[in-house]
Design a protein around this motif. Structure first.
Motif, mmCIF file in Angstrom:
data_model
loop_
_atom_site.group_PDB
_atom_site.id
_atom_site.type_symbol
_atom_site.label_atom_id
_atom_site.label_comp_id
_atom_site.label_asym_id
_atom_site.label_seq_id
_atom_site.Cartn_x
_atom_site.Cartn_y
_atom_site.Cartn_z
ATOM 1 N N ASN A 388 0.827 -1.118 0.044
ATOM 2 C CA ASN A 388 0.010 0.135 0.242
ATOM 3 C C ASN A 388 0.851 1.329 -0.128
ATOM 4 O OD1 ASN A 388 -1.834 2.180 0.429
ATOM 5 N ND2 ASN A 388 -3.137 0.817 1.837
ATOM 6 N N ARG A 390 0.371 4.345 0.571
ATOM 7 C CA ARG A 390 0.093 5.193 1.782
ATOM 8 C C ARG A 390 0.666 4.805 3.158
ATOM 9 N NH1 ARG A 390 -2.622 9.886 -0.277
ATOM 10 N NH2 ARG A 390 -2.965 9.398 -2.345
ATOM 11 N N ALA A 403 -3.989 -7.528 12.993
ATOM 12 C CA ALA A 403 -5.299 -7.943 12.462
ATOM 13 C C ALA A 403 -5.619 -9.212 13.542
ATOM 14 C CB ALA A 403 -5.360 -8.231 11.240
ATOM 15 N N ALA B 177 -4.038 -7.768 2.509
ATOM 16 C CA ALA B 177 -4.530 -7.458 3.456
ATOM 17 C C ALA B 177 -5.418 -8.399 4.165
ATOM 18 C CB ALA B 177 -5.339 -6.220 3.793
ATOM 19 N N GLN B 182 -7.032 -9.360 7.709
ATOM 20 C CA GLN B 182 -7.760 -7.961 8.356
ATOM 21 C C GLN B 182 -9.321 -8.244 7.799
ATOM 22 O OE1 GLN B 182 -6.061 -4.436 6.670
ATOM 23 N NE2 GLN B 182 -4.536 -4.461 8.148
ATOM 24 N N SER B 183 -10.092 -7.600 8.813
ATOM 25 C CA SER B 183 -11.435 -7.455 8.595
ATOM 26 C C SER B 183 -11.998 -6.937 7.291
ATOM 27 C CB SER B 183 -12.201 -7.456 9.752
ATOM 28 O OG SER B 183 -11.802 -5.998 10.179
ATOM 29 N N GLN B 186 -11.494 -2.992 8.213
ATOM 30 C CA GLN B 186 -10.113 -2.716 8.478
ATOM 31 C C GLN B 186 -9.676 -2.378 6.869
ATOM 32 O OE1 GLN B 186 -8.654 -6.041 10.565
ATOM 33 N NE2 GLN B 186 -7.704 -4.758 12.327
ATOM 34 N N GLY B 190 -8.555 1.225 6.230
ATOM 35 C CA GLY B 190 -7.405 1.369 6.428
ATOM 36 C C GLY B 190 -6.470 1.152 5.105
ATOM 37 N N GLN B 191 -7.258 0.207 4.256
ATOM 38 C CA GLN B 191 -6.552 0.047 2.933
ATOM 39 C C GLN B 191 -6.904 0.923 1.844
ATOM 40 O OE1 GLN B 191 -3.490 -1.711 3.002
ATOM 41 N NE2 GLN B 191 -4.017 -2.914 4.801
ATOM 42 N N PRO B 194 -8.091 5.235 2.132
ATOM 43 C CA PRO B 194 -6.830 6.346 2.077
ATOM 44 C C PRO B 194 -6.332 6.516 0.435
ATOM 45 C CG PRO B 194 -6.288 4.850 3.876
ATOM 46 C CD PRO B 194 -7.515 4.392 3.024
ATOM 47 N N ASN B 195 -6.452 5.503 -0.282
ATOM 48 C CA ASN B 195 -5.881 5.438 -1.482
ATOM 49 C C ASN B 195 -7.011 6.263 -2.641
ATOM 50 O OD1 ASN B 195 -3.366 4.503 -2.106
ATOM 51 N ND2 ASN B 195 -4.220 2.749 -0.790
#
Lengths: 565, 283
Positions: A388, A390, A403, B177, B182-183, B186, B190-191, B194-195
């Motif tokens: 990612n 960012r 997680a 992710a 990750q749920s 999230q 989170g991923q 932001p993009n």
């Protein structure tokens, strides 16, 4: 249109292209001042010169300079000359160069899928080359196009001439591109990584075709590649480039079997050897057992149209032991990535079992699946897309433990350890992915996969996007980690050389089926299935064994503590 | 500061249009904040004779309206209303649009189909007509105007965010992710989100401008909050006397024009600075 008469006899040593002291300046603020610096070489009629180097070495820039295709004025030649058939190309006007391109110099590119206009039939596109260089009447033009299509080995030219490019495979498109480049019988052909995007069996055919056409037409071919296997297959002479300079220039035999320059030795030493070493039979307990795995892609085409089904995996059965690397080998479209994705449950299966120890992994759902995911982790193919942009590296590596409920501080401490384990150092924690090179990013991806202490690692083409020297380091790292942590690994690759290096056992896939399955050195030395035999015989440069000096150099360099890249 | 952030400011500040826009916008914001200091009196108070032309009397640069109220005070207090409605209704629209778009784009399939049909339902009704109906039902007030504008302007946001999510969810870092467990929440927050921020920020800046126009139009029709002085109301009230007293409608009109122009300039500057590869050449 002046065409070379059939009468002019050409000797092999007649110089066709002479590049002398060529330097190409890059714009200010670029990585280095010159894309290529003071390079000199010659290309004779009737020979293939391979220009080989890693990404960023300036090899494509050299080709573009010869074709007059540099993005001027930002990138421009500042010194030297390029003499082609007696005249300096650097001083020619744009219109003179345009006349030269296509008629005297042909060029083929790396990406056959995008190089053809999707709205024009094959015949029309080849016809445009004739139109751009003078008029021929339509009947004659059609006859020439048919002959060209036949020359490049395409089946049924009569039908193909009126076909649109989307119906052709990658290899067929590359043949059409070659036909276009050769339409006006140029004296020189520049091929910029023409087989890099192709499957290994197709690559072998295209290489053979280029060799054949070069001989029958007495062309000089400048062949740009990063692959020493291809060099061994096709080159008469070789020029090795490193960061804009030619560091070694000689006949194929000299460069490949007795490299003089350190860099050449390092590069050649990093090429995975084709012959797999005999490995002890894996002894660990069976960790993963896949039985009768099926996956079919269904594309619905509206409410009433019939659905299109593609079976990507049919009845796949294999198992992996602890401490073992199983290679899943096949060409594009063979379904190998689908199998990998089913194992990490990025895809749901349509049938069959995935038993991980006692766990029925294929039937887990929702929260239960999320809790068990940590056992099987994945390393992705593209180091640029898999991080990612960012997020800081520390957060990326720590995201798995976070997680799964590990407290922030502990996860970060673990991330730090892992980054050190993969050779990046703790300083990487607070930096963003774009600050790292491809090989370093792949190390970050490996650290992320290891953060959850998985027992099985699925690596989907983890080195195919990397340069050969970096590739060797990442392979070593994976092998080392596997041994140290006693992991099981499923290694998906299209590259048989890589498979020979790292896999204990391998499964060869074709069209969704495993056609051969066994110990790596047995499969290599005694392939049973026709397809395996075809694959093995298509590997470029399979008869060339890497010279001892290069191997010593590569290993000496590594133990000498070369900075990790 | 991250190098990307530094680059952003360099590109943004190097854009002359965006700088002018930013300057105007800051002036309007300051005007709105310090309104009670500039004009301590209520903008509704009758302070001079009616129909006083601009610059005719000391302290009344912008003249007075049909009832003798100070146009200058109206402009300054109107800035408060315009900015408040513009910003808050955009936040409302973003909240609805980003949520629906993210859910539709991330989950796909039936969820996507259902949400997108719902979005299209809103898109088929003309914005302004729907806003009028909503304000009329809810009774005119600042809150109802904000809700109405928010409700009519979220569909483009939803479509934009859905498109971004569709292309991002198949990227390898999102898959990675998922593999580490990750749920969905999230991953979305989170991923992926932001993009998608750059296009959302650009769109939001332009939406504030549209919202200000919508609010003015509603007030012009007399559907604004009857207790607040707004630019649209001023133009609406002055339209019958436009031939005798041009200044009553021109000044608030210019205020709307400048504010909307400034927001567009800033939005464009943000676009060029956040998506440098798509930036127009030749600046």
């Amino acid at each position: 249109m002046a065409k070379p008469g059939k009468t002019d006899e050409r000797r092999r040593d007649e110089v066709l292209l002479e590049v002398e002291g060529l330097s190409i300046a890059l714009p200010q603020g670029a990585e280095r001042a010159h894309a290529v610096e003071d390079i000199s070489f010659t290309l004779n009629r009737n020979e293939i010169l391979c220009v080989v180097g890693e990404s960023g070495s300036g090899k494509s820039m050299t080709a573009n300079a010869i074709m007059g295709l540099l993005p001027k004025p930002h990138v421009r030649p500042v010194a030297g000359s390029i003499r082609f058939e007696g005249s300096d190309l650097l001083t020619q006007s744009e219109s003179a160069l345009r006349k030269l391109r296509g008629s005297r110099v042909g060029m083929i590119f790396q990406e056959p899928m995008t190089a053809l206009n999707p709205l024009m039939t094959v015949g029309k596109q080849i016809g445009e080359v004739f139109d751009a260089h003078g008029q021929i009447d339509r009947k004659e033009r059609r006859r020439l196009i048919l002959k060209l299509l036949d020359d490049v080995g395409l089946p049924d030219p009569e039908i193909l001439i009126d076909t649109y490019p989307f119906r052709l495979s990658g290899g067929q498109r590359q043949r059409v591109m070659i036909a276009m480049a050769l339409a006006l019988e140029p004296a020189m052909l520049i091929a910029d990584e023409p087989t890099t995007a192709l499957d290994v069996t197709t690559q072998a055919q295209i290489l053979e075709l280029i060799r054949k056409l070069q001989e029958s037409r007495n062309m000089g071919v400048m062949f740009i590649t990063h692959d020493f296997g291809v060099v061994a297959e096709i080159a008469d002479r070789v020029a090795v480039m490193q960061t804009g300079r030619i560091v070694e220039l000689g006949t194929a035999d000299e460069v490949l079997n007795d490299p003089k320059h350190d860099y050449t030795r390092r590069l050649i030493g990093a090429v995975p050897q084709f012959a797999p070493p005999e490995r002890p039979a894996p002894a660990g307990e069976i960790l993963l057992n896949v039985e009768g795995l099926r996956k079919t892609y269904v594309t619905s085409r509206g409410l009433f149209a019939k659905k299109r089904e593609v079976a990507a995996a049919k009845d796949i059965t294999f198992d992996i032991r602890r401490g073992e690397t199983l290679g899943l080998v096949g060409e594009s479209g063979s379904g190998k990535s689908t199998v990998g994705r089913c194992l990490v449950r990025l895809l749901d299966t349509d049938g069959g079992h995935i038993r991980f120890r006692e766990l029925d992994f294929a039937s887990l759902k929702g929260e239960a699946l999320r809790a068990q995911r940590k056992h099987i982790q994945m390393v992705f193919q593209d180091p640029y897309a898999s991080l990612n942009p960012r997020q800081k590296v520390g957060r990326i590596v720590a995201q798995g433990p976070r997680a799964n409920g590990v407290p922030e501080e502990e996860a970060m401490a673990r991330a730090k350890e892992l980054l050190e384990l993969v050779g990046l150092g703790a300083g990487a924690l607070d930096r963003y992915p774009h600050e790292f090179s491809g090989g370093q990013r792949q190390r970050i991806g490996i650290a992320r996969a290891l953060a959850l202490e998985p027992e099985l690692l699925v690596a989907d083409e983890p080195v195919s996007a990397l340069d050969v020297s970096v590739q060797a380091q990442v392979l070593d790292l994976l092998d080392d980690i596997k041994k140290r942590l006693n992991l099981a690994m499923l290694f998906i690759t299209h590259d048989l050389r890589v498979a020979a290096q790292i896999c204990d056992r391998m499964a060869v896939m074709r069209l969704g089926e495993i056609v051969e399955y066994g110990r790596t050195h047995e499969v290599f030395n005694n392939p049973q299935h026709e397809y395996t035999k075809a694959l093995l015989s298509a590997v470029p440069g399979r008869d060339w064994s890497i010279p001892e000096v290069a191997l010593q150099q590569a290993h000496g360099g590594q133990s000498g503590g070369a900075p990790a890249r | 500061m991250r190098p990307a952030t530094k680059d952003f400011w360099k590109r943004f500040l190097g854009n002359r249009g965006a700088l002018i826009g930013l300057f105007i916008l800051i002036s309007v914001v300051l005007m709105a904040i310090f309104a009670p200091l500039i004009y301590p009196k209520d903008p509704w108070a009758m302070v001079q004779r009616p129909f006083l032309p601009p610059l005719d009397a000391q302290g009344f640069w912008f003249g007075t309206d049909t009832l003798g109220r100070d146009i200058g005070a109206g402009l300054v207090y109107g800035a408060q209303v315009s900015l408040l409605v513009g910003v808050v209704s955009t936040v409302v629209a973003l909240a609805i649009g980003v949520t629906l778009g993210a859910v539709a784009g991330y989950y796909g399939g039936l969820v996507d189909d259902a949400l997108m049909r719902f979005t299209e339902f809103f898109q088929t009704i003309p914005n302004f007509a729907l806003a009028i109906v909503l304000v009329a039902i809810l009774q005119p007030s600042t809150e109802s105007v904000i809700i109405a504008i928010g409700v009519v302007s979220w569909p483009p946001v939803a479509r934009l965010v859905r498109g971004e999510f569709l292309s991002l969810r198949s990227r390898e870092f999102v898959q990675a992710a998922r593999v580490v467990g990750q749920s969905n929440g999230q991953i979305i927050f989170g991923q992926v989100l932001p993009n998608t921020l750059s296009p959302i920020i650009v769109m939001a800046s332009l939406m504030v401008a549209t919202a200000i126009l919508l609010e003015s139009a509603l007030s012009f029709l007399g559907l604004g909050d009857p207790n607040t002085m707004s630019w649209g109301y001023m133009i609406g009230a002055a339209r019958t006397v436009i031939r005798q007293a041009w200044w009553m409608s021109v000044f608030p009109g210019v205020a709307i024009l400048l504010t909307v122009l400034a927001l567009n300039l800033v939005g464009e500057g943000l676009n060029d600075a956040l998506n440098p590869r798509l930036a127009r050449k030749g600046r």
